[in-house]
Design an enzyme around this catalytic site. Structure first.
Site, PDB file in Angstrom:
ATOM      1  N   HIS A 211       0.652  -1.186   0.140  1.00 38.73           N
ATOM      2  CA  HIS A 211      -0.262  -0.150   0.136  1.00 38.73           C
ATOM      3  C   HIS A 211       0.954   1.163   0.072  1.00 38.73           C
ATOM      4  CE1 HIS A 211      -4.059  -1.956   1.705  1.00 38.73           C
ATOM      5  NE2 HIS A 211      -3.355  -2.532   0.662  1.00 38.73           N
TER       6      HIS A 211
ATOM      7  N   GLU B 166       0.765   3.860   1.804  1.00 37.59           N
ATOM      8  CA  GLU B 166       1.002   4.516   3.161  1.00 37.59           C
ATOM      9  C   GLU B 166       2.233   3.609   3.824  1.00 37.59           C
ATOM     10  OE1 GLU B 166      -3.339   4.883   2.588  1.00 37.59           O
ATOM     11  OE2 GLU B 166      -1.819   3.302   2.425  1.00 37.59           O
TER      12      GLU B 166
ATOM     13  N   CYS C   7      -6.386   1.671   4.988  1.00 38.57           N
ATOM     14  CA  CYS C   7      -6.855   0.408   5.726  1.00 38.57           C
ATOM     15  C   CYS C   7      -6.391   0.291   7.096  1.00 38.57           C
ATOM     16  CB  CYS C   7      -6.475  -0.568   4.752  1.00 38.57           C
ATOM     17  SG  CYS C   7      -4.708  -1.214   4.783  1.00 38.57           S
TER      18      CYS C   7
ATOM     19  N   CYS D 188      -2.691  -0.585   7.414  1.00 39.96           N
ATOM     20  CA  CYS D 188      -1.842   0.714   7.237  1.00 39.96           C
ATOM     21  C   CYS D 188      -1.909   1.939   8.512  1.00 39.96           C
ATOM     22  CB  CYS D 188      -2.128   1.467   5.943  1.00 39.96           C
ATOM     23  SG  CYS D 188      -1.487   0.674   4.634  1.00 39.96           S
TER      24      CYS D 188
END
Length: 156
Positions: free
Chosen positions: A78, A80, A106, A109
């Site tokens: 991801h 992040e 999410c 993260c």
């Protein structure tokens, strides 16, 4: 002359970073800022050295799995996560920083941001879980003391 505020400025940069994402499903960008200085950026896609999603690298992206399903076959990192890892890779401390991201992080993260010492997450697009998982997400935000807020950007 009308200059953007800091939130709009850094979210605009996160939006620009997202165009580098190689995920076939959604492009997300993230920027970590400490003391008004960008220390790392990240976008979503396959790990360094692995064939990109757009080139068939991720089995989930190449499948017809519906949104929210088949994450066990997704090899993507991801945005992040990439920003946090790249900050660490280059020796930049994230403690006390702000994470700007084009999409609300999410659950994973969010946890990683808390562990990295991020004090605030500013996001442009909402993403919410159904039922109990959203309750747990919100409880984690509250108990950790991380600040989570949405700033809408103009279309573009």
């Amino acid at each position: 002359m009308k200059r953007p505020g800091w939130d709009e400025y850094y979210l605009g940069i996160a939006r620009a970073v997202a165009v580098r994402a190689n995920c076939l499903r959604r492009q997300v960008g993230a920027v970590i800022v400490v003391d008004n200085a960008i220390i790392a950026t990240g976008y979503n896609g396959t790990p360094v050295g692995v064939r990109n999603c757009c080139d068939g690298g991720c089995p989930r992206c190449a499948s017809e799995a519906p949104p929210g399903a088949a994450y066990d076959s997704c090899i993507c990192v991801h945005a992040e996560q990439n920003a946090i890892v790249f900050a660490a890779r280059h020796g930049n401390a994230t403690q006390g920083g702000t994470l700007y991201t084009t999409l609300r992080p999410c659950f994973g993260c969010l946890k990683e941001s808390i562990q990295a010492g991020i004090r605030e997450i500013v996001f442009a697009e909402p993403f919410a879980y159904d039922g109990e998982l959203e309750e747990v997400y919100q409880r984690l935000v509250e108990e950790s003391g991380i600040r989570l807020r949405r700033v809408e950007l103009p279309a573009g």
